[in-house]
Design a protein around this motif. Structure first.
Motif, PDB file in Angstrom:
ATOM      1  N   GLN A 177       7.355   2.510  40.493  1.00 49.69           N
ATOM      2  CA  GLN A 177       8.253   3.643  40.322  1.00 49.69           C
ATOM      3  C   GLN A 177       8.309   4.028  38.843  1.00 49.69           C
ATOM      4  O   GLN A 177       8.380   3.154  37.972  1.00 49.69           O
ATOM      5  CB  GLN A 177       9.648   3.249  40.805  1.00 49.69           C
ATOM      6  CG  GLN A 177      10.600   4.413  40.887  1.00 49.69           C
ATOM      7  CD  GLN A 177      11.827   4.061  41.721  1.00 49.69           C
ATOM      8  OE1 GLN A 177      11.735   3.424  42.758  1.00 49.69           O
ATOM      9  NE2 GLN A 177      12.976   4.452  41.247  1.00 49.69           N
ATOM     10  N   GLY A 178       8.236   5.309  38.589  1.00 47.60           N
ATOM     11  CA  GLY A 178       8.312   5.769  37.201  1.00 47.60           C
ATOM     12  C   GLY A 178       6.954   5.839  36.512  1.00 47.60           C
ATOM     13  O   GLY A 178       6.840   6.329  35.391  1.00 47.60           O
ATOM     14  N   ALA A 179       5.907   5.369  37.186  1.00 44.26           N
ATOM     15  CA  ALA A 179       4.565   5.377  36.578  1.00 44.26           C
ATOM     16  C   ALA A 179       4.072   6.817  36.386  1.00 44.26           C
ATOM     17  O   ALA A 179       3.270   7.094  35.498  1.00 44.26           O
ATOM     18  CB  ALA A 179       3.584   4.597  37.441  1.00 44.26           C
ATOM     19  N   GLY A 180       4.574   7.695  37.246  1.00 44.90           N
ATOM     20  CA  GLY A 180       4.138   9.094  37.152  1.00 44.90           C
ATOM     21  C   GLY A 180       3.339   9.533  38.376  1.00 44.90           C
ATOM     22  O   GLY A 180       2.607  10.513  38.320  1.00 44.90           O
ATOM     23  N   LYS A 181       3.533   8.827  39.485  1.00 41.94           N
ATOM     24  CA  LYS A 181       2.752   9.121  40.708  1.00 41.94           C
ATOM     25  C   LYS A 181       2.955  10.544  41.217  1.00 41.94           C
ATOM     26  O   LYS A 181       1.985  11.260  41.436  1.00 41.94           O
ATOM     27  CB  LYS A 181       3.170   8.176  41.832  1.00 41.94           C
ATOM     28  CG  LYS A 181       2.383   6.923  41.940  1.00 41.94           C
ATOM     29  CD  LYS A 181       2.719   6.168  43.212  1.00 41.94           C
ATOM     30  CE  LYS A 181       4.200   6.021  43.512  1.00 41.94           C
ATOM     31  NZ  LYS A 181       5.012   5.393  42.503  1.00 41.94           N
ATOM     32  N   THR A 182       4.215  10.911  41.443  1.00 37.43           N
ATOM     33  CA  THR A 182       4.473  12.210  42.048  1.00 37.43           C
ATOM     34  C   THR A 182       3.976  13.334  41.143  1.00 37.43           C
ATOM     35  O   THR A 182       3.324  14.277  41.599  1.00 37.43           O
ATOM     36  CB  THR A 182       5.979  12.364  42.358  1.00 37.43           C
ATOM     37  OG1 THR A 182       6.364  11.237  43.146  1.00 37.43           O
ATOM     38  CG2 THR A 182       6.269  13.644  43.119  1.00 37.43           C
ATOM     39  N   THR A 183       4.256  13.208  39.863  1.00 36.73           N
ATOM     40  CA  THR A 183       3.783  14.194  38.890  1.00 36.73           C
ATOM     41  C   THR A 183       2.258  14.269  38.942  1.00 36.73           C
ATOM     42  O   THR A 183       1.670  15.358  38.957  1.00 36.73           O
ATOM     43  CB  THR A 183       4.219  13.752  37.465  1.00 36.73           C
ATOM     44  OG1 THR A 183       5.613  13.474  37.485  1.00 36.73           O
ATOM     45  CG2 THR A 183       3.910  14.791  36.424  1.00 36.73           C
ATOM     46  N   THR A 184       1.620  13.107  38.980  1.00 44.07           N
ATOM     47  CA  THR A 184       0.152  13.056  38.957  1.00 44.07           C
ATOM     48  C   THR A 184      -0.459  13.604  40.248  1.00 44.07           C
ATOM     49  O   THR A 184      -1.499  14.269  40.205  1.00 44.07           O
ATOM     50  CB  THR A 184      -0.320  11.608  38.682  1.00 44.07           C
ATOM     51  OG1 THR A 184       0.315  11.144  37.484  1.00 44.07           O
ATOM     52  CG2 THR A 184      -1.826  11.525  38.510  1.00 44.07           C
ATOM     53  N   LEU A 226      -0.137   9.426  28.078  1.00 38.88           N
ATOM     54  CA  LEU A 226      -0.924   9.174  26.872  1.00 38.88           C
ATOM     55  C   LEU A 226      -0.609  10.185  25.774  1.00 38.88           C
ATOM     56  O   LEU A 226      -1.241  10.189  24.731  1.00 38.88           O
ATOM     57  CB  LEU A 226      -2.424   9.142  27.186  1.00 38.88           C
ATOM     58  CG  LEU A 226      -2.864   7.861  27.913  1.00 38.88           C
ATOM     59  CD1 LEU A 226      -4.353   7.873  28.183  1.00 38.88           C
ATOM     60  CD2 LEU A 226      -2.508   6.605  27.122  1.00 38.88           C
ATOM     61  N   ASP A 227       0.400  11.028  26.021  1.00 39.90           N
ATOM     62  CA  ASP A 227       0.830  11.968  24.991  1.00 39.90           C
ATOM     63  C   ASP A 227       1.821  11.308  24.038  1.00 39.90           C
ATOM     64  O   ASP A 227       2.063  11.788  22.949  1.00 39.90           O
ATOM     65  CB  ASP A 227       1.504  13.183  25.633  1.00 39.90           C
ATOM     66  CG  ASP A 227       2.503  12.792  26.722  1.00 39.90           C
ATOM     67  OD1 ASP A 227       2.146  11.962  27.582  1.00 39.90           O
ATOM     68  OD2 ASP A 227       3.631  13.308  26.709  1.00 39.90           O
ATOM     69  N   GLY A 228       2.386  10.192  24.447  1.00 35.62           N
ATOM     70  CA  GLY A 228       3.391   9.525  23.619  1.00 35.62           C
ATOM     71  C   GLY A 228       2.754   8.677  22.538  1.00 35.62           C
ATOM     72  O   GLY A 228       1.620   8.922  22.131  1.00 35.62           O
TER      73      GLY A 228
HETATM   74  P1  GDP Z   1       6.826   8.139  40.130  1.00 41.51           P
HETATM   75  O1  GDP Z   1       8.120   7.407  40.313  1.00 41.51           O
HETATM   76  O2  GDP Z   1       5.702   7.190  39.903  1.00 41.51           O
HETATM   77  O3  GDP Z   1       6.533   9.133  41.203  1.00 41.51           O
HETATM   78  O4  GDP Z   1       6.952   8.938  38.736  1.00 41.51           O
HETATM   79  P2  GDP Z   1       7.286  10.471  38.435  1.00 41.51           P
HETATM   80  O5  GDP Z   1       6.133  11.324  38.780  1.00 41.51           O
HETATM   81  O6  GDP Z   1       8.601  10.811  39.009  1.00 41.51           O
HETATM   82  O7  GDP Z   1       7.356  10.424  36.838  1.00 41.51           O
HETATM   83  C1  GDP Z   1       8.315   9.681  36.127  1.00 41.51           C
HETATM   84  C2  GDP Z   1       8.622  10.398  34.825  1.00 41.51           C
HETATM   85  O8  GDP Z   1       7.481  10.379  33.989  1.00 41.51           O
HETATM   86  C3  GDP Z   1       8.990  11.860  35.010  1.00 41.51           C
HETATM   87  O9  GDP Z   1      10.043  12.167  34.122  1.00 41.51           O
HETATM   88  C4  GDP Z   1       7.717  12.606  34.642  1.00 41.51           C
HETATM   89  O10 GDP Z   1       7.964  13.891  34.138  1.00 41.51           O
HETATM   90  C5  GDP Z   1       7.161  11.684  33.568  1.00 41.51           C
HETATM   91  N1  GDP Z   1       5.692  11.792  33.411  1.00 41.51           N
HETATM   92  C6  GDP Z   1       4.717  11.656  34.349  1.00 41.51           C
HETATM   93  N2  GDP Z   1       3.483  11.792  33.815  1.00 41.51           N
HETATM   94  C7  GDP Z   1       3.677  11.996  32.481  1.00 41.51           C
HETATM   95  C8  GDP Z   1       2.774  12.196  31.359  1.00 41.51           C
HETATM   96  O11 GDP Z   1       1.530  12.183  31.466  1.00 41.51           O
HETATM   97  N3  GDP Z   1       3.369  12.366  30.151  1.00 41.51           N
HETATM   98  C9  GDP Z   1       4.734  12.365  29.986  1.00 41.51           C
HETATM   99  N4  GDP Z   1       5.215  12.541  28.766  1.00 41.51           N
HETATM  100  N5  GDP Z   1       5.578  12.171  31.002  1.00 41.51           N
HETATM  101  C10 GDP Z   1       5.070  12.000  32.235  1.00 41.51           C
END
Ligand code: GDP
Length: 297
Positions: free
Chosen positions: A111-118, A251-253
């Protein structure tokens, strides 16, 4: 050891070459030994480290090389190239989907890895390439997961499927995949739940979802800022659902991509894309050369 530290150690080992009055076999060996020790300490697979060392030695025949700086440059280049091929996982980083048939891709990660966004970035990327993607939300663990996917998918104009009432993620995944198969979508992306940490219940759930949808590819999404935990995390997912690709996010951080080498080693899979921001277009094809360049600063 985090990757920033690994990069520093490798850079220092290479810099030590210029301090040596002559670069001979012994100096090269000492340098490679230090690089190998740094990689091993960063949890990079032993076999990969050994092959890196051997390949550099094979490429660089110190007794036949010229003197001084050029010798050092040749060694640096050999190490650079070998690190690149190591991170490519020995496989083609490009993955091709076939148009006109259904490709099912399952995303996994904490959770929080960025799955949904990705998932959305991935769908958007392939939509622009002429595919007909669709997204399925099989995350029933986190409240609001479906709403988030819905919002992202709507923005990207990608069809989506999910449920507010069904609690079994494998059932939703199967229903979603069926629906989109019937609708002749050719790239069906299944987003799954995560947990804050690695837990057996999560891996059991991943196995069930995978059994229900029979994915063609499983993609492990990893937060680029995690360091040492990367190897175990990637391996745990790989052991349960046969990960075939890795995507590194954030990887932008300030992250130098901590753990990426370890994730590749743990899954024996290539990194295909990286996330470089929260927005849909902040998504790039992974380039090993650029990454290693950044690692070595
Ligand atoms: P999930 O729980 O794995 O589905 O994660 P989310 O997709 O909800 O992402 C968690 C947080 O990380 C969100 O606030 C996203 O906007 C952020 N996020 C995801 N990918 C990136 C990225 O490549 N760069 C940055 N800066 N934030 C990201």
């Amino acid at each position: 050891m985090v990757l920033a530290e690994l990069g520093q150690r490798v850079t220092q080992a290479l810099a030590s070459l210029s301090a040596a009055p002559v670069i001979d076999e012994a100096v090269l060996d000492a340098c490679l030994k230090e690089i190998a020790a740094a990689l091993l300490q960063a949890d990079v697979n032993v076999r990969l480290v050994a092959s890196l060392r051997n390949n550099v030695k094979k490429r660089v025949n110190v007794s036949e090389l010229g003197r001084g700086l050029s010798k050092q440059r040749i060694i640096e280049k050999a190490v650079f190239d070998e690190l690149c091929s190591m991170i490519e996982g020995g496989q083609a980083a490009q993955q091709e989907f076939k148009k006109g048939r259904t490709n099912i891709v399952m995303f996994v990660g904490l959770q929080g890895a960025g799955k949904t966004t990705t998932c959305t970035k991935y769908a958007h990327y392939y939509k622009r390439k002429g595919f007909k993607p669709a997204m399925v939300c099989a995350d029933t663990f986190r409240a609001g997961a479906f709403d988030q996917l819905k919002q992202n998918a709507t923005k990207a104009q990608i069809p989506f499927y999910g449920s507010y009432t069904e609690t079994d993620p494998a059932v939703i995944a199967q229903q979603g995949v069926e629906r989109f198969k019937q609708e002749k979508r050719d790239l069906i992306i299944v987003d799954t739940s995560g947990r804050h940490k690695q837990e057996e219940s999560l891996f059991e759930e991943m196995r069930q979802v995978a059994a229900a949808v029979q994915p063609d590819h499983v993609i492990f999404v990893m937060d680029g800022s995690i360091g040492q935990a990367a190897f175990d995390q990637a391996k745990a997912f790989h052991d349960s659902v046969d990960v075939g690709q890795v995507i590194i996010t954030k990887l932008d951080g300030h992250a130098k991509g901590g753990g990426a080498l370890s994730a590749v080693a743990a899954t024996q899979s290539p990194i295909t894309f990286i996330g470089t921001g929260e927005h849909m277009h902040e998504f790039e094809h992974f380039e090993a050369k650029k990454f290693v360049g950044r690692l070595l600063g």
